[in-house]
Design a protein around this motif. Structure first.
Motif, PDB file in Angstrom:
ATOM      1  N   ASN A  88       0.827  -1.208   0.000  1.00 24.71           N
ATOM      2  CA  ASN A  88       0.000   0.000   0.000  1.00 24.71           C
ATOM      3  C   ASN A  88       0.860   1.256   0.000  1.00 24.71           C
ATOM      4  N   GLN A  89       1.973   1.211   0.713  1.00 26.51           N
ATOM      5  CA  GLN A  89       2.872   2.354   0.748  1.00 26.51           C
ATOM      6  C   GLN A  89       3.542   2.555  -0.604  1.00 26.51           C
ATOM      7  N   LEU A  90       3.798   1.444  -1.293  1.00 26.14           N
ATOM      8  CA  LEU A  90       4.422   1.509  -2.613  1.00 26.14           C
ATOM      9  C   LEU A  90       3.604   2.375  -3.557  1.00 26.14           C
ATOM     10  N   LYS A  91       2.283   2.275  -3.487  1.00 30.92           N
ATOM     11  CA  LYS A  91       1.426   3.059  -4.376  1.00 30.92           C
ATOM     12  C   LYS A  91       1.649   4.557  -4.168  1.00 30.92           C
ATOM     13  N   ASP A  92       1.858   4.962  -2.917  1.00 32.76           N
ATOM     14  CA  ASP A  92       2.115   6.378  -2.646  1.00 32.76           C
ATOM     15  C   ASP A  92       3.480   6.806  -3.169  1.00 32.76           C
ATOM     16  N   TRP A  93       4.464   5.932  -3.025  1.00 30.59           N
ATOM     17  CA  TRP A  93       5.818   6.288  -3.439  1.00 30.59           C
ATOM     18  C   TRP A  93       5.949   6.476  -4.942  1.00 30.59           C
ATOM     19  N   VAL A  94       5.257   5.650  -5.722  1.00 33.07           N
ATOM     20  CA  VAL A  94       5.437   5.711  -7.175  1.00 33.07           C
ATOM     21  C   VAL A  94       4.446   6.654  -7.853  1.00 33.07           C
ATOM     22  N   GLN A  95       3.552   7.260  -7.092  1.00 35.74           N
ATOM     23  CA  GLN A  95       2.650   8.266  -7.650  1.00 35.74           C
ATOM     24  C   GLN A  95       3.150   9.646  -7.241  1.00 35.74           C
ATOM     25  N   MET A  96       3.734  10.345  -8.187  1.00 35.21           N
ATOM     26  CA  MET A  96       4.330  11.646  -7.877  1.00 35.21           C
ATOM     27  C   MET A  96       3.264  12.707  -7.643  1.00 35.21           C
ATOM     28  N   GLU A  97       3.477  13.516  -6.607  1.00 40.73           N
ATOM     29  CA  GLU A  97       2.564  14.626  -6.357  1.00 40.73           C
ATOM     30  C   GLU A  97       2.657  15.663  -7.470  1.00 40.73           C
ATOM     31  N   ASN A  98       3.845  15.779  -8.043  1.00 43.72           N
ATOM     32  CA  ASN A  98       4.057  16.719  -9.146  1.00 43.72           C
ATOM     33  C   ASN A  98       4.580  15.957 -10.364  1.00 43.72           C
ATOM     34  N   TYR A 139       7.154   0.326 -11.672  1.00 39.66           N
ATOM     35  CA  TYR A 139       5.710   0.142 -11.632  1.00 39.66           C
ATOM     36  C   TYR A 139       4.957   1.425 -11.978  1.00 39.66           C
ATOM     37  N   ASP A 140       5.667   2.540 -12.091  1.00 33.13           N
ATOM     38  CA  ASP A 140       5.017   3.842 -12.264  1.00 33.13           C
ATOM     39  C   ASP A 140       4.517   4.031 -13.695  1.00 33.13           C
ATOM     40  N   LEU A 141       3.956   5.210 -13.959  1.00 35.17           N
ATOM     41  CA  LEU A 141       3.343   5.493 -15.252  1.00 35.17           C
ATOM     42  C   LEU A 141       4.080   6.592 -16.011  1.00 35.17           C
ATOM     43  N   CYS A 142       5.353   6.774 -15.733  1.00 35.63           N
ATOM     44  CA  CYS A 142       6.100   7.891 -16.329  1.00 35.63           C
ATOM     45  C   CYS A 142       6.214   7.777 -17.844  1.00 35.63           C
ATOM     46  N   VAL A 143       6.446   6.573 -18.348  1.00 33.32           N
ATOM     47  CA  VAL A 143       6.581   6.410 -19.804  1.00 33.32           C
ATOM     48  C   VAL A 143       5.232   6.589 -20.483  1.00 33.32           C
ATOM     49  N   GLU A 144       4.168   6.030 -19.903  1.00 33.12           N
ATOM     50  CA  GLU A 144       2.842   6.151 -20.505  1.00 33.12           C
ATOM     51  C   GLU A 144       2.401   7.608 -20.630  1.00 33.12           C
ATOM     52  N   ARG A 145       2.864   8.449 -19.715  1.00 34.37           N
ATOM     53  CA  ARG A 145       2.436   9.848 -19.704  1.00 34.37           C
ATOM     54  C   ARG A 145       2.918  10.639 -20.920  1.00 34.37           C
ATOM     55  N   ILE A 146       3.926  10.143 -21.629  1.00 39.18           N
ATOM     56  CA  ILE A 146       4.449  10.919 -22.750  1.00 39.18           C
ATOM     57  C   ILE A 146       3.640  10.687 -24.028  1.00 39.18           C
ATOM     58  N   ALA A 147       2.675   9.767 -23.983  1.00 36.53           N
ATOM     59  CA  ALA A 147       1.880   9.457 -25.175  1.00 36.53           C
ATOM     60  C   ALA A 147       0.813  10.526 -25.416  1.00 36.53           C
ATOM     61  N   ASP A 148       0.473  10.716 -26.683  1.00 34.04           N
ATOM     62  CA  ASP A 148      -0.670  11.554 -27.056  1.00 34.04           C
ATOM     63  C   ASP A 148      -1.175  11.062 -28.411  1.00 34.04           C
ATOM     64  N   ASP A 149      -2.037  11.819 -29.042  1.00 37.50           N
ATOM     65  CA  ASP A 149      -2.638  11.371 -30.297  1.00 37.50           C
ATOM     66  C   ASP A 149      -1.612  11.188 -31.416  1.00 37.50           C
ATOM     67  N   SER A 150      -0.485  11.861 -31.316  1.00 35.13           N
ATOM     68  CA  SER A 150       0.522  11.776 -32.374  1.00 35.13           C
ATOM     69  C   SER A 150       1.720  10.911 -31.989  1.00 35.13           C
ATOM     70  N   PHE A 151       1.699  10.369 -30.775  1.00 33.28           N
ATOM     71  CA  PHE A 151       2.840   9.572 -30.306  1.00 33.28           C
ATOM     72  C   PHE A 151       2.284   8.448 -29.435  1.00 33.28           C
ATOM     73  N   ARG A 152       2.340   7.230 -29.970  1.00 35.52           N
ATOM     74  CA  ARG A 152       1.704   6.098 -29.279  1.00 35.52           C
ATOM     75  C   ARG A 152       2.716   5.265 -28.508  1.00 35.52           C
ATOM     76  N   VAL A 153       2.377   4.950 -27.270  1.00 34.65           N
ATOM     77  CA  VAL A 153       3.157   4.040 -26.442  1.00 34.65           C
ATOM     78  C   VAL A 153       2.342   2.770 -26.285  1.00 34.65           C
ATOM     79  N   GLU A 154       2.815   1.672 -26.868  1.00 32.86           N
ATOM     80  CA  GLU A 154       2.082   0.410 -26.825  1.00 32.86           C
ATOM     81  C   GLU A 154       2.352  -0.308 -25.505  1.00 32.86           C
ATOM     82  N   THR A 155       1.279  -0.581 -24.751  1.00 32.75           N
ATOM     83  CA  THR A 155       1.406  -1.265 -23.468  1.00 32.75           C
ATOM     84  C   THR A 155       0.690  -2.615 -23.456  1.00 32.75           C
ATOM     85  N   GLY A 156       0.055  -2.981 -24.576  1.00 38.64           N
ATOM     86  CA  GLY A 156      -0.652  -4.248 -24.641  1.00 38.64           C
ATOM     87  C   GLY A 156      -2.144  -4.131 -24.460  1.00 38.64           C
ATOM     88  N   PHE A 157      -2.636  -2.914 -24.218  1.00 42.92           N
ATOM     89  CA  PHE A 157      -4.062  -2.687 -24.002  1.00 42.92           C
ATOM     90  C   PHE A 157      -4.610  -1.756 -25.093  1.00 42.92           C
TER      91      PHE A 157
END
Length: 335
Positions: free
Chosen positions: A96-106, A134-152
Motif C-alpha cells: 500500500n505504501q508503494l502506491k504512494d511512493w510511485v505516484q508523484m505529487e508533481n 511500476y510507475d506510469l512515467c513512460v505512458e504519460r508521454i503518449a498523445d494522439d501523435s505519439f503512441r506508447v504500446e502497453t498491450g491494451f
C-alpha cells in the motif's frame, strides 16, 4: 525505499507493531548472506528482497519446503502471529505504501521522459523500452501523435491485455513509436473476475494491495503466466537482436535479467551495454563498469558507464548521436 520503511517503523504508530518482525527478518537476511561470506554493504538487501521474504514466510504450510522444516525459530513464531497473519499484514502495508511512493505529487518532475520522443524521432524506428518500474512515467508521454504500446487497446474490462499488440508482423495499423514492456507489472493493472489483465485509468490508488499486479522479489519475475512470461521472452529476444543495450537506473542485482544480458553479450562479441550512472568521477565510473562486467561474467570492454543522471542523459542535445556512437560498425561487403 528501505530507509523510508525504517522511518515509518520508527515514527508511525500504525507501523510500530511491525518493527520487531522487521528487525528479525532483516537480521535473518544479513545472517544468511554472512554464511555465504557476504557482509556489510555487499549484502543484497532492498525493498524487493524484504517483500519477497515476507511473501515466502506468509505461505507457511503452503510452501513446498514446509514438510522439511522441523521447527520454526521460536522468536519468529511469536512475531508472526497466528497462521503467520502478522507477516502478510506487514507485506500488504508495504505494498500500500508503494502506491504512494510511485505516484508523484508533481508529475512535471518526470517531464524529462518526454525526451524519449526526441530520441525516437531522431532514430526513426520504434523504441523498445523494458522497464522494471511500476510507475506510469513512460505512458504519460503518449498523445494522439505519439503512441506508447502497453498491450491494451484502452482502459477497462473490455480491453484485455493482448500479446499480439507487440507483434510487429500482425500490425494492422502504423507501428507505435514506443513498445513498453513492464517486466514487474504496473500500479494501474488488475485482474478481472475471469483472470484477464486489464488497465485502469488512474494510478492504482483504489486497487487493494492484495490485488495489485506488481511482482516483488527476484524469484517471481519469470512466473509462468502472461504478461510476465511473454515479457521475459521478449527481453531475451530483443537483447539478442539489439546492436547496443542502453541501461538507465538498473542496479544489476536481478539474476534473471543479468543472465539474459550476459547471454546477449556472448551472442555478439561487438555488442556493448551502455550504463547511465551518477558516478562522481571517471575513476568511479570505471570501477562501476568493472563491477558490472564481473557480475555479467564478461570482459570490461563490453560495459561502458556514462557519468550523469538519467535526466541529464535524456535531456542532452546530442542524445541520438551518443546512442548511435555505440553501435558497432557493420563491415562493408564487396560485390
Amino acid at each position: 525505499m528501505i530507509s523510508k520503511i525504517e522511518e515509518l517503523l520508527a515514527q508511525r504508530q500504525d507501523w510500530k507493531p511491525f518493527l520487531p518482525l522487521y528487525n528479525h527478518v532483516k537480521s535473518a537476511v544479513y545472517y544468511s548472506a554472512g554464511l555465504r561470506g557476504i557482509f556489510r554493504d555487499d549484502v543484497n538487501y532492498n525493498i524487493e528482497i524484504l517483500a519477497n521474504t515476507l511473501f515466502e514466510l506468509a505461505r507457511n504450510e503452503q510452501h513446498p519446503i514446509y514438510p522439511f522444516v522441523a521447527t520454526w525459530n521460536s522468536r519468529f513464531l511469536g512475531l508472526a502471529g497466528p497462521d503467520f497473519a502478522h507477516v502478510e499484514s506487514f507485506r500488504e502495508k508495504i505494498l500500500n505504501q508503494l502506491k504512494d511512493w510511485v505516484q508523484m505529487e508533481n508529475p512535471k518532475k518526470a517531464d524529462y521522459y518526454k525526451d524519449f520522443r526526441r530520441l525516437q524521432q531522431a532514430l526513426q524506428f520504434p523504441l523498445k523500452i523494458f522497464s522494471l518500474n511500476y510507475d506510469l512515467c513512460v505512458e504519460r508521454i503518449a498523445d494522439d501523435s505519439f503512441r506508447v504500446e502497453t498491450g491494451f487497446g484502452g482502459y477497462g474490462e473490455e480491453h484485455h491485455w493482448q500479446w499480439r499488440r507487440f507483434d510487429e508482423a500482425l500490425l494492422e495499423t502504423d507501428p507505435p513509436e514506443i513498445y513498453l514492456y513492464k517486466l514487474h507489472g504496473s500500479i494501474n493493472w488488475k485482474r478481472d473476475d475471469a483472470g484477464n489483465l486489464v488497465s485502469v485509468d488512474h494510478a492504482g490508488s483504489n486497487i487493494p494491495a492484495s490485488a495489485m499486479q506488481v511482482i516483488f522479489g527476484r524469484d517471481f519475475k519469470l512466473e509462468a503466466g502472461d504478461p510476465y512470461l511473454f515479457y521475459a521472452f521478449e527481453f531475451r529476444r530483443c537483447t539478442l537482436e539489439a546492436r547496443v543495450i542502453v541501461v538507465i537506473g538498473y542496479s544489476f542485482s536481478d539474476d534473471h535479467i543479468n543472465k539474459m544480458l550476459a547471454q546477449a553479450l556472448r551472442h555478439d562479441d561487438q555488442k556493448q551495454v551502455v550504463v547511465i550512472d551518477q558516478a562522481k568521477d571517471q575513476v568511479s565510473a570505471s570501477n562501476h563498469a568493472a563491477n558490472i562486467a564481473k557480475r555479467l561474467n564478461v570482459s570490461n570492454t563490453r560495459v561502458v558507464v556514462l557519468q550523469g543522471s538519467a535526466k541529464a542523459f535524456l535531456e542532452s542535445q546530442d542524445l541520438a548521436s551518443t546512442v548511435l556512437s555505440f553501435l558497432p560498425t557493420i563491415p562493408s561487403v564487396e560485390f
